[in-house]
Design a protein around this motif. Structure first.
Motif, PDB file in Angstrom:
ATOM      1  N   PHE A 197      29.692  46.893  62.158  1.00 36.02           N
ATOM      2  CA  PHE A 197      30.886  47.212  63.174  1.00 36.02           C
ATOM      3  C   PHE A 197      32.337  47.137  62.176  1.00 36.02           C
ATOM      4  CE2 PHE A 197      28.059  45.766  66.282  1.00 36.02           C
ATOM      5  CZ  PHE A 197      28.049  47.089  67.229  1.00 36.02           C
ATOM      6  N   THR A 198      33.007  48.137  62.327  1.00 37.64           N
ATOM      7  CA  THR A 198      34.184  48.266  61.537  1.00 37.64           C
ATOM      8  C   THR A 198      35.107  49.024  62.152  1.00 37.64           C
ATOM      9  OG1 THR A 198      35.201  49.017  59.237  1.00 37.64           O
ATOM     10  CG2 THR A 198      33.227  50.026  60.287  1.00 37.64           C
ATOM     11  N   ASP A 199      36.725  48.810  61.973  1.00 38.57           N
ATOM     12  CA  ASP A 199      37.600  49.558  62.648  1.00 38.57           C
ATOM     13  C   ASP A 199      37.849  50.782  61.596  1.00 38.57           C
ATOM     14  OD1 ASP A 199      37.960  47.924  64.739  1.00 38.57           O
ATOM     15  OD2 ASP A 199      39.349  46.710  63.633  1.00 38.57           O
ATOM     16  N   LEU A 200      37.269  50.960  60.643  1.00 33.98           N
ATOM     17  CA  LEU A 200      37.583  52.055  59.741  1.00 33.98           C
ATOM     18  C   LEU A 200      36.770  53.483  60.155  1.00 33.98           C
ATOM     19  CD1 LEU A 200      37.661  50.262  56.229  1.00 33.98           C
ATOM     20  CD2 LEU A 200      39.320  51.150  57.574  1.00 33.98           C
ATOM     21  N   ILE A 201      37.158  54.552  59.842  1.00 29.46           N
ATOM     22  CA  ILE A 201      36.554  55.644  60.248  1.00 29.46           C
ATOM     23  C   ILE A 201      36.010  56.398  58.696  1.00 29.46           C
ATOM     24  CG2 ILE A 201      37.859  56.181  62.341  1.00 29.46           C
ATOM     25  CD1 ILE A 201      39.722  58.042  60.872  1.00 29.46           C
ATOM     26  N   SER A 202      36.493  55.892  57.704  1.00 29.24           N
ATOM     27  CA  SER A 202      35.868  56.408  56.390  1.00 29.24           C
ATOM     28  C   SER A 202      35.986  55.086  55.402  1.00 29.24           C
ATOM     29  CB  SER A 202      36.911  57.346  55.950  1.00 29.24           C
ATOM     30  OG  SER A 202      38.216  56.867  55.619  1.00 29.24           O
ATOM     31  N   GLY A 203      35.356  55.179  54.540  1.00 29.96           N
ATOM     32  CA  GLY A 203      35.285  54.395  53.342  1.00 29.96           C
ATOM     33  C   GLY A 203      34.256  53.044  53.990  1.00 29.96           C
ATOM     34  N   ILE A 204      33.806  52.256  52.842  1.00 27.30           N
ATOM     35  CA  ILE A 204      32.862  51.151  53.319  1.00 27.30           C
ATOM     36  C   ILE A 204      33.846  49.888  53.607  1.00 27.30           C
ATOM     37  CG2 ILE A 204      31.018  49.754  52.370  1.00 27.30           C
ATOM     38  CD1 ILE A 204      30.641  52.864  52.697  1.00 27.30           C
TER      39      ILE A 204
ATOM     40  N   PHE B  25      45.068  46.041  56.118  1.00 30.80           N
ATOM     41  CA  PHE B  25      44.229  45.214  55.152  1.00 30.80           C
ATOM     42  C   PHE B  25      43.011  45.834  55.027  1.00 30.80           C
ATOM     43  CE2 PHE B  25      41.294  41.900  53.622  1.00 30.80           C
ATOM     44  CZ  PHE B  25      42.162  41.237  52.810  1.00 30.80           C
ATOM     45  N   ASP B  26      42.377  46.145  56.040  1.00 28.04           N
ATOM     46  CA  ASP B  26      40.878  46.767  55.806  1.00 28.04           C
ATOM     47  C   ASP B  26      40.878  48.302  55.200  1.00 28.04           C
ATOM     48  OD1 ASP B  26      39.230  44.843  56.780  1.00 28.04           O
ATOM     49  OD2 ASP B  26      39.601  45.555  59.231  1.00 28.04           O
ATOM     50  N   LEU B  27      41.966  48.851  55.541  1.00 24.33           N
ATOM     51  CA  LEU B  27      42.232  50.202  55.014  1.00 24.33           C
ATOM     52  C   LEU B  27      42.508  50.119  53.496  1.00 24.33           C
ATOM     53  CD1 LEU B  27      42.422  52.940  55.973  1.00 24.33           C
ATOM     54  CD2 LEU B  27      44.677  52.728  56.228  1.00 24.33           C
ATOM     55  N   HIS B  28      43.325  49.019  53.052  1.00 28.52           N
ATOM     56  CA  HIS B  28      43.751  49.039  51.588  1.00 28.52           C
ATOM     57  C   HIS B  28      42.901  48.285  50.775  1.00 28.52           C
ATOM     58  CE1 HIS B  28      47.659  49.960  53.321  1.00 28.52           C
ATOM     59  NE2 HIS B  28      47.744  50.904  52.680  1.00 28.52           N
ATOM     60  N   ASN B  29      41.573  47.669  51.395  1.00 28.72           N
ATOM     61  CA  ASN B  29      40.623  46.984  50.795  1.00 28.72           C
ATOM     62  C   ASN B  29      39.235  47.261  50.862  1.00 28.72           C
ATOM     63  OD1 ASN B  29      41.929  44.275  49.549  1.00 28.72           O
ATOM     64  ND2 ASN B  29      42.923  44.724  51.517  1.00 28.72           N
ATOM     65  N   LYS B  30      39.088  48.676  51.499  1.00 26.87           N
ATOM     66  CA  LYS B  30      37.771  49.257  51.374  1.00 26.87           C
ATOM     67  C   LYS B  30      37.318  49.486  50.325  1.00 26.87           C
ATOM     68  CE  LYS B  30      39.866  53.978  52.306  1.00 26.87           C
ATOM     69  NZ  LYS B  30      39.754  55.290  53.058  1.00 26.87           N
ATOM     70  N   VAL B  31      35.856  49.764  50.240  1.00 28.24           N
ATOM     71  CA  VAL B  31      35.202  50.096  49.135  1.00 28.24           C
ATOM     72  C   VAL B  31      34.571  51.599  49.054  1.00 28.24           C
ATOM     73  CG1 VAL B  31      33.186  49.364  47.831  1.00 28.24           C
ATOM     74  CG2 VAL B  31      34.336  47.461  49.376  1.00 28.24           C
TER      75      VAL B  31
ATOM     76  N   PRO C 147      39.591  65.242  56.507  1.00 35.28           N
ATOM     77  CA  PRO C 147      40.391  64.930  55.152  1.00 35.28           C
ATOM     78  C   PRO C 147      40.053  63.574  54.753  1.00 35.28           C
ATOM     79  CG  PRO C 147      41.679  65.384  56.941  1.00 35.28           C
ATOM     80  CD  PRO C 147      40.600  65.659  57.547  1.00 35.28           C
ATOM     81  N   SER C 148      40.123  63.132  53.502  1.00 38.83           N
ATOM     82  CA  SER C 148      40.078  61.832  53.105  1.00 38.83           C
ATOM     83  C   SER C 148      41.256  61.174  53.367  1.00 38.83           C
ATOM     84  CB  SER C 148      39.897  61.716  51.646  1.00 38.83           C
ATOM     85  OG  SER C 148      40.850  62.272  51.043  1.00 38.83           O
TER      86      SER C 148
END
Length: 793
Positions: free
Chosen positions: A532-539, A502-508, A680-681
């Motif tokens: 704090f976030t689980d993402l390694i890219s994006g907002i 969900f976080d991955l597909h809704n990142k800014v 890579p993105s």
């Protein structure tokens, strides 16, 4: 015992003095559980299914089974084969899983990066890959269901280890205290053993928060004394009662035993298997000692002592048939030394229980690191010894359940049935995983792996089937406990993966962040904002929600991702990956903090200070490199080439001093402490999990500058570097705010009933009743900002 710093075995010039010291220390940590098994093996075996007769065929047959089981499983399987399947010196179920995940893409952990493979502890040995291992690897990687099946197998072994941590203290202490029956009447005995056992267990669990390092120096002498004691007793009984008992070691007596006892003999094997309880500890505790030390301690001391003890008991029983309805270890102890032996037995049972309790804490911490267990408070009890941890919630739950088992079962037979099933399940899981390691990691012919699986698997299946027949007589407990724990683990892991998707597909996008400014009514306030976030890219979406509701954010903004990688330990010098988010003028950064499955996470005080240090090192390194290559001054090169380029450029920042002379002269001189990597993105979860290194070669164009312009450029670079470092220092003095997401997960409409139960009720119940992320990180309430998020997955 400084186990954490005693890793001298990694040196090629390992001295025998060091090896023998480690072998001596391993007695108290590794072999406590295994060494006390003579207290209850014969009593559990002859509890109901078979009887000791005048012909002695039963006792000789059981001795033969015990001898060959000890020889084949702990000695041949573990000492000579499984111990070699270590993960950078670490052992256990998760070590095998980690090895497999690094050699084949079967991990279900999210946010995987190519940079993780550059870790020094991620090293892979690549023997020539044969066609068969390549086929198996392709098969495993292609089918996602096999990934899930492998994880379930690992979690099953983990749950049974936790079950063993519940049952071992109960049966060990109860069997040791049962020796009081020879010193008091039966009426008094039945009312004394259970209360005394419960009292010892309460004391044992109540002392856990002090850590074993305070009394650990006593463990090895206690177990050594116990081993010498049972060896002497065994030798005495052999010479005094039956010097010819050695003949029963022949496999022929196993055949005679089964031919006479038939079904009863097969069912009694559930008691025989208790002679190898604790064998898994040799592999699980490998990280504290060396392969050679554990091998020497077992082969030359523990194994002979156990064989002598069992032979001595059999020699005594072969000449005493009047007590055929009461077979106890203490009957074979001469009356003049029963009291000293009873005291040593109780001390040894406490040491064995302590080892399995510490192991339970460790494996729960590993499960939590891999996202398979709800967050619990982990306390590091020793600053010197790595891995000495204490988990309060688990400790008190284990104590309550352990006392309940003692009071509920009240006899060794039911406790032994329950413990035997748990032990044998763990061994079966280890056998299956090791067979995969033989093919995928060692790249041996599949026939060797198949032989290993069939030979040891058939032995363990024989004992496992015998344990299952005791389902109604105690074996139901580990099965029920495993089902309960596996449900918790799978629900938590499934929800964690869904939240990440969900976080991955809704990142800014990064452009959204860079567009925020005074023109939109957004202000920057003094201080450091740690998101704090689980993402390694994006907002992350929770930050956009935060800014939408409160149109302000901090002057220094850091997106922090705490992630686990499939290695036991991440060296401190390689723990931090730091990069910019946008141009340098925006003062936004991304920091990925990597932990191994055996690492203990830092508390927020040390983490905050170290985070600022790593950011300062990165700023210094970044401007120094720009100066060295003659890059753009203001950082406008980032915006001119696309703002997303700097989003994925991360640098490994180690513990390098930045004071005085420049610590970073060139990229080549930094070694593993600082390595620039192009990332890579990431557009989907599949890209995260199956990311490959970029094949393109980057080229750097240098422009020739005259001396005057080059000096002006360097002066301007140093000025902007000092300005950015000054902003960071000022922000640190203004204070740090920690922005955490407070999530509520809900299954989307149309989901199955099982999914709705797992997410809407199961996960949210666990989330409300486990430690919050702020508590786990020890974030002070005054510095905490929580952002509510509803995840519809």
């Amino acid at each position: 015992m400084d186990l954490g710093h005693g890793r001298c075995w990694k040196s090629s010039k390992e001295s025998w003095k060091t090896i023998m010291l480690l072998a001596y220390q391993s007695l108290g940590v590794v072999y406590g559980d295994l060494s006390i098994s003579p207290l209850y093996v014969y009593e559990s075996t002859f509890a109901e299914d078979i009887r000791h007769s005048e012909t002695n065929e039963e006792i000789y047959g059981v001795l033969s089974f015990v001898f060959w089981t000890l020889t084949l499983v702990p000695l041949f399987k573990y000492v000579f084969i499984v111990l070699r399947a270590d993960d950078n010196g670490e052992g256990g179920t998760f070590a095998l899983y980690s090895l497999i995940c690094r050699h084949a893409k079967v991990s279900l952990l999210p946010n995987r990066q190519v940079a993780d493979e550059e870790l020094s502890t991620y090293k892979l040995e690549h023997p020539p890959e044969n066609k068969n291992s390549s086929k198996l690897k392709t098969l495993l990687e292609r089918h996602k269901r096999l990934h899930t099946a492998l994880l379930i197998l690992v979690l099953l072994g983990t749950c049974m280890v936790i079950g063993d941590g519940l049952l071992t203290p109960a049966i060990s202490v109860f069997s040791a205290v049962s020796g009081l029956e020879l010193f008091m009447s039966k009426e008094h005995h039945q009312y004394a053993v259970v209360p005394i056992t419960c009292f010892i267990l309460v004391c044992l669990f109540a002392l856990q928060h002090y850590g074993t390092h305070r009394i650990g120096f006593l463990f090895a002498p206690v177990v050594l004394t116990w081993l010498l004691c049972i060896s002497a007793l065994g030798l005495y009984n052999i010479l005094h009662w039956n010097p010819h008992v050695y003949k029963a070691l022949s496999p022929y007596y196993m055949f005679k035993f089964l031919r006479k006892t038939r079904m009863g003999g097969w069912m009694s094997l559930g008691g025989v298997l208790l002679c190898i309880t604790g064998s898994e500890a040799m592999f699980a505790d490998l990280g504290h000692f060396s392969y050679t030390a554990i091998q020497i301690a077992f082969t030359f001391l523990v194994y002979p002592a156990l064989i002598l003890a069992y032979m001595g008991q059999a020699a005594f029983l072969s000449k005493h048939h009047d007590n055929r309805n009461q077979i106890s270890f203490y009957l074979s102890v001469p009356g003049s030394v029963r009291w000293p032996v009873l005291v040593v037995a109780i001390l040894a049972s406490v040491v064995g229980s302590q080892a399995i309790i510490s192991g339970t804490f460790s494996i729960i911490n590993q499960s939590q690191s891999l996202g398979c267990f709800p967050r619990v408070k982990v306390i590091h009890t020793s600053d010197k010894i790595h891995g000495q941890i204490y988990i309060p919630e688990i400790n008190w739950m284990l104590m309550i359940l352990c006392i309940a088992v003692t009071i509920g079962f009240r006899d060794i037979k039911h406790m032994g049935n329950a413990s035997g099933l748990a032990v044998m399940t763990v061994m079966l899981v280890t056998t299956c995983l090791t067979s995969l390691v033989i093919i995928l990691c060692w790249r041996k012919p599949p026939i060797l792996s198949l032989c290993f699986l069939l030979f040891f698997g058939s032995i363990e299946l024989l004992y496992f089937s015998a344990s299952l027949t005791k389902f109604t007589e105690g074996a139901w407990l580990p099965i029920l406990l495993a089902l309960f724990l596996m449900t918790i683990m799978l629900v938590w892991h499934y929800a964690s993966i869904k939240k990440y998707e969900f976080d991955l597909h809704n990142k800014v996008s990064l452009e959204w962040l860079l567009a925020l400014g005074p023109s939109l009514g957004i202000t920057r306030v003094p201080g450091i904002g740690v998101v704090f976030t689980d993402l390694i890219s994006g907002i992350p979406a929770n930050f956009s929600r935060f800014v939408t509701n409160l149109p302000a954010f901090h002057r220094i903004l850091v997106f922090v991702c705490l992630k686990s990688v499939p290695v036991p330990h991440v060296p401190p010098a390689e723990r931090y990956l730091v990069g910019r988010v946008g141009p340098s003028s925006h003062r936004s950064y991304r920091c990925i903090v990597r932990y191994g499955y055996r690492d203990v996470h830092q508390d927020v005080d040390s983490f905050e200070a170290e985070l600022v240090d790593r950011l300062a090192e990165f700023i210094h390194l970044d401007w120094t490199q720009r100066n060295a290559i003659g890059s753009c001054i203001e950082g406008d090169c980032h915006s001119s080439t696309g703002s997303t380029s700097s989003e994925h450029r991360l640098t490994v920042i180690g513990r390098v001093s930045i004071t005085g002379a420049p610590a970073y002269e060139t990229g080549e001189s930094l070694g593993p402490a600082s390595v620039s990597l192009g990332m890579p993105s990431i557009e989907s979860l599949a890209d995260v999990i199956e990311m490959e290194p970029m094949g393109a070669v980057k080229k750097t164009v240098r422009f020739a500058l005259d001396d005057e312009s080059e000096a002006d450029s360097r002066t301007e670079v140093e000025k902007q570097m000092r300005e950015e470092l000054g902003d960071l220092l000022a922000a640190q003095q203004s204070g740090t705010a920690f922005i955490l997401g407070q999530s509520h997960v809900r299954a989307k409409q149309g989901s199955s009933v099982l999914k709705r139960l797992a997410l809407n009720f199961g996960y949210n119940f666990l989330r409300r009743n486990c430690r919050g992320q702020d508590v786990a990180l020890k974030v002070p309430p005054v510095s905490l900002l929580e952002v509510g998020m509803v995840y519809v997955v």
